[in-house]
Design an enzyme around this catalytic site. Structure first.
Site, PDB file in Angstrom:
ATOM      1  N   HIS A   1      15.109  26.186  60.073  1.00 31.68           N
ATOM      2  CA  HIS A   1      14.655  25.871  58.711  1.00 31.68           C
ATOM      3  C   HIS A   1      13.657  24.715  58.701  1.00 31.68           C
ATOM      4  CE1 HIS A   1      17.358  22.343  57.893  1.00 31.68           C
ATOM      5  NE2 HIS A   1      18.267  23.002  58.572  1.00 31.68           N
TER       6      HIS A   1
ATOM      7  N   GLU B   1      17.109  25.339  53.163  1.00 32.90           N
ATOM      8  CA  GLU B   1      18.416  25.495  53.810  1.00 32.90           C
ATOM      9  C   GLU B   1      19.385  24.414  53.364  1.00 32.90           C
ATOM     10  OE1 GLU B   1      21.468  24.893  57.080  1.00 32.90           O
ATOM     11  OE2 GLU B   1      20.055  23.499  56.173  1.00 32.90           O
TER      12      GLU B   1
END
Length: 361
Positions: free
Chosen positions: A68, A214
């Site tokens: 991420h 995320e």
């Protein structure tokens, strides 16, 4: 700083980039620059996750390797009459690691330096000095004398606030200190996997992905997985290093430098047994070091990916890292390189037959 060799320069560029959830443009551009030479196609989904597609067999399984792009940070919520900035954490923070730390406010007029402050302990009652300061009682000082001056500096509610720390190679050159290892190291792994597959035959289509948001709920993983529709997925992220004072093996057993972590269980998913066994067998066969770990709290992008479409066999492979969710964290270069090596070796073996066997194992 002296010129770094290529891999270290990539790691520096990724970690120095500023990108809290919802503001991932800088790290996305860095990742795109480094991964594009090894991809057949690079694009984004509508939430902003980066997808780099590498075709081995265009009719083969779709394999997703996702790190991420976002890092924990803050957001400006208001400016008081004296020019102090109040803020909202974006992602998880422990208040004890925040005070007196330098931050960068990303305004439309450019970056602005600030420092996180609070009421000094010298004027607090004795009982309050022993307590940690609540985040709601902190502020950011940008050197402004009024709300009007802060606005003249360019500060606006909603501006991203990013921890400030420069990439540093320690005296032990395999120890790397930087902000945002969570999770630019996952993005670096995705880049290096595609790089090592360049010119190699593999029986599938590989997607190196930099997901967004995320840290606030695995959001970009969900949208990018719906776009890709993977048959197998790896969430690559940081994990907890247990090799600092005061931590027992019962708390966290992994040690930096002893191999990537294969996550058995976390709060977002139970790892897929068939895929986990296949990865472990590959590591044993190739003599790649690895460690097992489990986390009672927290999760990775695998937690969102494995629930997309009709389900995706997924596994989290992580790097033992010290001091995550703070201004600076530390990891071991060998763990990064062995994670890449392990994922590449696994991908080379993931043909249609093998994926079917894994899925129903």
């Amino acid at each position: 700083m002296a010129k770094l060799e290529n891999t270290l320069q990539m790691l520096k560029d990724l970690t120095d980039a500023k990108g809290i959830p919802g503001n991932e443009k800088e790290p996305r551009e860095v990742m795109s620059r480094y991964i594009s030479p090894y991809a057949d196609e690079v694009y984004t989904d509508n939430l902003g996750s980066l997808v780099a597609k590498k075709i081995g067999n265009k009719k083969g399984p779709h394999i997703m390797v996702a790190g991420h792009l976002d890092e924990v940070g803050f957001m400006v919520t208001r400016i008081d009459d004296n020019g102090y900035i109040y803020f909202q954490p974006v992602g998880g923070w422990w208040s004890q690691v925040m005070l007196a730390q330098r931050v960068t406010i990303m305004t439309r007029q450019g970056d602005l330096t600030g420092i996180i402050g609070s009421k000094p302990p010298h004027i607090l009652p004795v009982d309050q000095r022993k307590k940690s300061v609540d985040i709601k009682d902190m502020f950011i000082d940008i050197g402004a004398s009024s709300k009007e001056e802060a606005k003249e500096f360019g500060v606006t509610p909603g501006d991203a606030i990013v921890p400030y720390f420069e990439f540093t190679q320690m005296k032990n050159e395999k120890m790397l200190l930087a902000k945002a290892w969570d999770n630019r190291i996952g993005c670096a792994i995705a880049i290096e996997v595609l790089k090592q597959l360049k010119g190699e035959k593999h029986p599938n289509v590989v997607y190196g992905v930099g997901t967004v948001q995320e840290e606030v709920g695995l959001r970009g993983a969900r949208t990018s997985a719906n776009l890709i529709n993977p048959d197998i997925a790896f969430g690559v992220d940081v994990g907890i290093a247990g090799d600092t004072p005061g931590i027992s093996d019962r708390d966290a057993s992994s040690k930096m430098g002893e191999g990537p972590q294969i996550i058995l269980y976390d709060a977002s998913m139970v790892s897929h047994k068939g895929l986990r066994d296949f990865v472990v067998d590959t590591a044993e066969e190739q003599e790649i070091p690895y460690q097992f770990d489990s986390l009672a709290g927290g999760g990775t992008d695998s937690g969102a990916i494995h629930l997309t479409h009709n389900g995706v066999p997924a596994l989290s492979i992580t790097i033992a890292t010290r001091y995550i969710h703070s201004h600076a964290a530390m990891l071991h270069r060998d763990d990064f390189e062995n994670a890449v090596r392990l994922i590449v070796e696994v991908i080379k073996r993931l043909d249609d037959k093998t994926v079917k066997e894994i899925t129903f194992n």
